[in-house]
Design a protein around this motif. Structure first.
Motif, PDB file in Angstrom:
ATOM      1  N   LEU A   1     -22.906  63.148  21.619  1.00  0.00           N
ATOM      2  CA  LEU A   1     -24.622  63.947  20.294  1.00  0.00           C
ATOM      3  C   LEU A   1     -25.277  62.966  20.065  1.00  0.00           C
ATOM      4  CD1 LEU A   1     -22.263  66.755  19.511  1.00  0.00           C
ATOM      5  CD2 LEU A   1     -24.310  66.820  20.930  1.00  0.00           C
ATOM      6  N   ALA A   2     -24.623  62.119  18.907  1.00  0.00           N
ATOM      7  CA  ALA A   2     -25.436  60.581  18.295  1.00  0.00           C
ATOM      8  C   ALA A   2     -26.036  60.280  18.908  1.00  0.00           C
ATOM      9  CB  ALA A   2     -24.761  59.421  17.695  1.00  0.00           C
ATOM     10  N   ARG A   3     -25.945  60.005  20.847  1.00  0.00           N
ATOM     11  CA  ARG A   3     -26.071  59.395  21.406  1.00  0.00           C
ATOM     12  C   ARG A   3     -27.795  59.411  22.150  1.00  0.00           C
ATOM     13  NH1 ARG A   3     -29.074  56.979  22.981  1.00  0.00           N
ATOM     14  NH2 ARG A   3     -29.000  54.572  24.356  1.00  0.00           N
ATOM     15  N   VAL A   4     -27.182  61.098  22.418  1.00  0.00           N
ATOM     16  CA  VAL A   4     -28.844  61.561  22.424  1.00  0.00           C
ATOM     17  C   VAL A   4     -29.237  62.308  21.442  1.00  0.00           C
ATOM     18  CG1 VAL A   4     -27.880  62.423  25.034  1.00  0.00           C
ATOM     19  CG2 VAL A   4     -27.789  63.673  22.698  1.00  0.00           C
ATOM     20  N   GLY A   5     -29.233  61.770  19.990  1.00  0.00           N
ATOM     21  CA  GLY A   5     -30.372  62.083  18.823  1.00  0.00           C
ATOM     22  C   GLY A   5     -30.212  63.644  18.339  1.00  0.00           C
ATOM     23  N   LEU A   6     -29.010  63.923  18.452  1.00  0.00           N
ATOM     24  CA  LEU A   6     -28.181  64.738  18.024  1.00  0.00           C
ATOM     25  C   LEU A   6     -27.066  64.534  17.096  1.00  0.00           C
ATOM     26  CD1 LEU A   6     -28.158  67.788  20.610  1.00  0.00           C
ATOM     27  CD2 LEU A   6     -29.720  67.363  18.940  1.00  0.00           C
ATOM     28  N   THR A   7     -26.848  65.895  15.610  1.00  0.00           N
ATOM     29  CA  THR A   7     -25.781  65.049  15.014  1.00  0.00           C
ATOM     30  C   THR A   7     -24.787  65.669  15.316  1.00  0.00           C
ATOM     31  OG1 THR A   7     -26.168  67.010  13.719  1.00  0.00           O
ATOM     32  CG2 THR A   7     -27.366  64.790  12.748  1.00  0.00           C
ATOM     33  N   PRO A   8     -23.275  64.900  15.194  1.00  0.00           N
ATOM     34  CA  PRO A   8     -22.437  66.215  15.540  1.00  0.00           C
ATOM     35  C   PRO A   8     -21.531  66.823  14.738  1.00  0.00           C
ATOM     36  CG  PRO A   8     -21.918  63.532  15.040  1.00  0.00           C
ATOM     37  CD  PRO A   8     -23.198  63.734  14.353  1.00  0.00           C
ATOM     38  N   ASP A   9     -22.047  67.166  13.872  1.00  0.00           N
ATOM     39  CA  ASP A   9     -21.799  68.439  13.153  1.00  0.00           C
ATOM     40  C   ASP A   9     -22.184  69.868  14.023  1.00  0.00           C
ATOM     41  OD1 ASP A   9     -24.167  67.649  11.697  1.00  0.00           O
ATOM     42  OD2 ASP A   9     -24.432  69.539  11.016  1.00  0.00           O
ATOM     43  N   MET A  10     -23.930  69.606  14.520  1.00  0.00           N
ATOM     44  CA  MET A  10     -23.751  70.168  15.610  1.00  0.00           C
ATOM     45  C   MET A  10     -23.710  70.527  16.595  1.00  0.00           C
ATOM     46  SD  MET A  10     -28.376  68.581  15.735  1.00  0.00           S
ATOM     47  CE  MET A  10     -29.150  69.004  14.903  1.00  0.00           C
ATOM     48  N   LYS A  11     -22.028  70.284  16.803  1.00  0.00           N
ATOM     49  CA  LYS A  11     -21.144  70.898  18.162  1.00  0.00           C
ATOM     50  C   LYS A  11     -20.770  72.045  17.967  1.00  0.00           C
ATOM     51  CE  LYS A  11     -17.678  68.421  15.376  1.00  0.00           C
ATOM     52  NZ  LYS A  11     -16.254  67.116  15.848  1.00  0.00           N
ATOM     53  N   LEU A  12     -20.686  72.798  16.327  1.00  0.00           N
ATOM     54  CA  LEU A  12     -20.470  73.974  16.664  1.00  0.00           C
ATOM     55  C   LEU A  12     -21.418  75.168  16.034  1.00  0.00           C
ATOM     56  CD1 LEU A  12     -18.481  73.028  13.170  1.00  0.00           C
ATOM     57  CD2 LEU A  12     -17.015  72.919  14.898  1.00  0.00           C
ATOM     58  N   ARG A  13     -22.268  74.126  16.974  1.00  0.00           N
ATOM     59  CA  ARG A  13     -23.758  75.644  16.823  1.00  0.00           C
ATOM     60  C   ARG A  13     -23.339  76.215  17.806  1.00  0.00           C
ATOM     61  NH1 ARG A  13     -28.964  72.704  13.909  1.00  0.00           N
ATOM     62  NH2 ARG A  13     -27.847  71.987  11.705  1.00  0.00           N
ATOM     63  N   TYR A  14     -24.563  77.493  18.582  1.00  0.00           N
ATOM     64  CA  TYR A  14     -24.640  78.187  19.722  1.00  0.00           C
ATOM     65  C   TYR A  14     -25.692  77.461  20.333  1.00  0.00           C
ATOM     66  CZ  TYR A  14     -20.360  80.721  18.957  1.00  0.00           C
ATOM     67  OH  TYR A  14     -19.289  81.135  18.595  1.00  0.00           O
ATOM     68  N   PRO A  15     -25.704  77.700  21.351  1.00  0.00           N
ATOM     69  CA  PRO A  15     -27.495  77.195  22.670  1.00  0.00           C
ATOM     70  C   PRO A  15     -28.358  78.005  21.972  1.00  0.00           C
ATOM     71  CG  PRO A  15     -25.683  77.257  24.035  1.00  0.00           C
ATOM     72  CD  PRO A  15     -24.865  78.186  22.441  1.00  0.00           C
TER      73      PRO A  15
ATOM     74  N   ILE B   1     -37.348  62.968  25.778  1.00  0.00           N
ATOM     75  CA  ILE B   1     -36.662  63.453  26.454  1.00  0.00           C
ATOM     76  C   ILE B   1     -36.724  61.809  27.537  1.00  0.00           C
ATOM     77  CG2 ILE B   1     -35.473  64.756  28.381  1.00  0.00           C
ATOM     78  CD1 ILE B   1     -34.874  65.352  25.263  1.00  0.00           C
ATOM     79  N   LEU B   2     -37.604  61.793  27.624  1.00  0.00           N
ATOM     80  CA  LEU B   2     -38.593  60.025  28.728  1.00  0.00           C
ATOM     81  C   LEU B   2     -37.341  58.876  28.270  1.00  0.00           C
ATOM     82  CD1 LEU B   2     -41.931  61.029  30.641  1.00  0.00           C
ATOM     83  CD2 LEU B   2     -39.645  61.855  31.084  1.00  0.00           C
ATOM     84  N   ASN B   3     -37.956  59.199  26.944  1.00  0.00           N
ATOM     85  CA  ASN B   3     -37.489  57.810  26.621  1.00  0.00           C
ATOM     86  C   ASN B   3     -36.263  57.735  26.228  1.00  0.00           C
ATOM     87  OD1 ASN B   3     -39.836  56.435  26.508  1.00  0.00           O
ATOM     88  ND2 ASN B   3     -39.818  57.106  23.422  1.00  0.00           N
ATOM     89  N   LEU B   4     -35.166  58.971  25.923  1.00  0.00           N
ATOM     90  CA  LEU B   4     -34.066  58.934  26.133  1.00  0.00           C
ATOM     91  C   LEU B   4     -32.983  58.595  27.551  1.00  0.00           C
ATOM     92  CD1 LEU B   4     -31.068  59.623  24.826  1.00  0.00           C
ATOM     93  CD2 LEU B   4     -31.472  61.823  24.744  1.00  0.00           C
ATOM     94  N   MET B   5     -34.056  59.505  28.215  1.00  0.00           N
ATOM     95  CA  MET B   5     -33.411  58.719  29.673  1.00  0.00           C
ATOM     96  C   MET B   5     -33.456  57.777  30.633  1.00  0.00           C
ATOM     97  SD  MET B   5     -34.507  62.807  31.443  1.00  0.00           S
ATOM     98  CE  MET B   5     -33.473  61.825  33.139  1.00  0.00           C
TER      99      MET B   5
END
Length: 692
Positions: free
Chosen positions: A501-515, A556-560
């Protein structure tokens, strides 16, 4: 050019107005949605005008208030929405003072709207004739044979073949481009004076987009209609608009004539939108992605709304809302132009770190596809006998080396997605061979195939549809790890999820959320993290940025590209966005009606296309330099010759070369014989009797 000092109190609307007598004049428009104590303000003091025969483009990211502005003009706001201030005058008539009954005469009659998604805007249980007939009866009093004749004429005008027969068809019997044309026909049925087009080409590929834009332009010129064009595509704006308004967080931040805007955009937000575009000039360098998101619109703003994302921010930006300032023929809402002689500057090519070079194509291929075929049987009758076959993929061959990107391009319906799924064995191939790192995938048992699944993954076009809405993000990523037995230890599994999650630019606490709690760009990041979780060697990306704004697309393109360099990933990138192909891909394969018609290094193919279809695809892409006559010498002089008509059905492909019914160069041999592969210099190949 000089800048005016402007007022200390911000103006409620842009000082830029139509140079001709306005057909539509909007002033200080404000919309509130929700509770009175803390309403959402999607439109907060917007003003502009549109003259007869003129196109005004409203440009900006999703969530900035463009569509809500259009709905407010027609008073089609959601139940919780209300117009709290402003004026909307159409031909001098105050629309906000009209009763609801009076507005029914305006909607569809004087002002018509083309909505973004025709599939949800057309009634699926009513024929096209019935839906167009409603408009004709309401606004022109036509019924019976007269209404049918006029409906047929409208379908003819928007380029739908065999219009008399198609009137009795239902929306599901039309392609995406055809449904959009039906929407245009319905909008024109009431002979409106103003047409509102809300993202009219977002879901269309480049050739159908070019046809729809040309159709709108010709009909506008013929009828003298005004047009409000809502889009986030700068190429479409360059193709269609005379004047432009850039919208951000509920308000206009820049307006001006098209050529002035494209020559030198003023506002930092406008300049960031340009810098985020993937172009040949930026190839090899990271895109200048615009970080962050449009701010929440339920808050009271004290300073500039763009301050949190602006590269030129200074103290005053946080404390005081900027006023309008005039710079030459443009107007901008920004403190940088207050009391200065600051002039507009052209946008320069992006500078930054050079991206790592991909491995040579000479490296042993990771993916080797040979004569891949996917045919779907068509069955009829009581005994369900096979009467025909849909040749979705009909002999595709390609190779892809580790660390490289191969773009698979072509129109919707050409078989790109089916080919990608067949390569991953998500669709059973009818014939051909697929080798992954030397291992044949065809014919493997489910158990053997499961062992290899961790080596290849897929990122789908619509991340919301591909993410389970009932599972939290952490569970979605963990599901693949558990299914493939990648990491049996629960603590290590949790740590890997946090790292991803951190590698794709999100935070670990976001794993508890829904899409549903994420934006479109964030959901695509989650889909990428899910694909990366099992450490694959190959990722098939099916239109991963088609539904994203240009700013989110750049992120997204930069990340990829970063992930590709870090993990030596190979990408099979399925897309119809030629700009993304030119920046992202190393090699390109052009697909038409189930077959590859041209392939080779991306720079060589895009610079000098050999197949007429490739040339037509490139000509269909709205080119900013060509459309605005800016830097004409760099436009390449490519003729604007697009492919006529629509893609034929793969159920009954044309004889000979499949492209010959749409090709200006077709001869007798093209109609009789499918061309063999011709190898050209520089690792290119083409299937054409008369390569360019």
């Amino acid at each position: 050019m000089t800048a005016s000092t402007g007022n200390a109190i911000p103006q409620p609307e842009s000082p830029d107005r139509s140079p001709v007598a306005p057909l539509l004049d909007v002033s200080g428009l404000r919309v509130h949605i929700g509770a009175r104590e803390r309403p959402v303000r999607p439109v907060d003091g917007v003003g502009f005008s549109i003259g007869a025969g003129e196109t005004f483009a409203l440009l900006g990211e999703s969530g900035c208030g463009k569509s809500m502005t259009a709905l407010a003009l027609l008073r089609l706001l959601p139940d919780a929405g209300q117009i709290v201030a402003g004026e909307v005058r159409f031909a001098g008539d105050d629309l906000l003072a009209r009763t609801e009954a009076d507005m029914r005469e305006v909607r569809g009659g004087k002002i018509a709207m083309i909505f973004q998604e025709p599939s949800t805007s057309l009634n699926p249980v009513m024929t096209v004739m019935t839906q167009i007939g409603e408009v004709l009866a309401r606004h022109r009093g036509l019924r019976g044979a007269a209404a049918r004749d006029e409906a047929r004429r409208l379908l003819d005008a928007v380029g739908i073949p065999d219009a008399e027969r198609r009137l009795d068809d239902y929306p599901f019997q039309f392609s995406g481009g055809m449904k959009q044309r039906v929407m245009i026909a319905m909008a024109l049925a009431g002979e409106p004076e103003l047409l509102i087009a809300d993202e009219p080409t977002t879901a269309l590929d480049v050739t159908i987009q070019a046809q729809v834009l040309d159709l709108l332009a010709s009909l506008q010129a013929e009828r003298g209609m005004g047009m409000l064009l809502i889009t986030h595509d700068l190429g479409v704006v360059a193709r269609m608009a005379q004047r432009i308004g850039v919208m951000y967080a509920g308000e206009l931040v820049e307006t001006g004539a098209r050529d002035d805007f494209f020559r030198a955009p003023l506002h930092p937000y406008s300049r960031k939108l340009f810098a985020a575009l993937p172009t040949d000039a930026q190839r090899g360098r990271p895109l200048a992605a615009l970080g962050g998101h449009v701010p929440r619109l339920d808050q009271a703003f004290t300073g500039c709304r763009f301050a949190g994302r602006c590269p030129d921010v200074f103290g005053r930006c946080h404390d005081e809302a900027p006023a309008w300032h005039v710079v030459g023929a443009q107007a901008v809402r920004c403190h940088l132009y207050a009391g200065t002689q600051r002039a507009a500057e052209p946008v320069k090519a992006a500078e930054g770190t050079i991206l790592p070079q991909p491995p040579s194509q000479a490296v042993a291929p990771l993916l080797d596809v040979r004569d891949l075929q996917v045919h779907f049987p068509v069955r009829k009758g009581l005994l369900r006998r096979e009467v025909a076959r849909v040749r979705a993929v009909d002999g595709v061959s390609l190779t892809l080396a580790p660390g490289r990107t191969l773009a698979l391009v072509g129109e919707s319906g050409c078989g790109k997605t089916t080919a990608g799924k067949a390569i991953l064995q998500l669709v059973t191939p009818t014939g051909g061979e697929v080798y992954l790192d030397g291992t044949p995938l065809a014919g493997l048992s489910q158990a053997a195939l499961r062992e290899l699944r961790r080596d290849f993954q897929m990122v789908f076009q619509d991340p919301f549809a591909s993410l389970n809405p009932r599972m939290r993000v952490g569970e979605i990523i963990e599901e693949g790890l558990l299914a493939l037995g990648v990491e049996p230890d629960p603590l290590k599994r949790a740590g890997r999820i946090d790292t991803l999650l951190a590698r794709v630019g999100l935070t670990p606490d976001m794993k508890l959320r829904y899409p549903h709690e994420f934006s479109g760009g964030q959901r695509q990041r989650i889909a990428i993290a899910r694909a990366l979780a099992v450490q694959p060697k190959l990722i098939v990306c099916d239109e991963p940025t088609s539904a994203l704004d240009v700013s989110v697309q750049a992120q997204i393109l930069n990340l990829m590209r970063e992930l590709q360099a870090e993990f030596e990933l190979a990408y099979l990138f399925i897309t119809h966005n030629i700009g993304v192909v030119s920046w992202m891909a190393d090699d390109v394969a052009v697909m038409y009606l189930g077959r590859i018609v041209e392939q080779g290094p991306v720079a060589k193919v895009l610079e000098a296309p050999a197949h007429p279809y490739t040339r037509a695809l490139l000509a269909a892409v709205p080119d900013i330099a060509r459309e605005t006559a800016v830097n004409v010498g760099d436009a390449g002089g490519r003729a604007r010759t697009t492919a006529a008509g629509d893609l034929p059905s793969p159920l009954a492909p044309p004889s000979g070369c499949h492209f010959h019914p749409r090709c200006e160069r077709a001869t007798d041999i093209c109609r009789a014989q499918y061309p063999a592969q011709t190898d050209l210099r520089g690792g290119r190949s083409v299937r054409c009797h008369w390569p360019l």
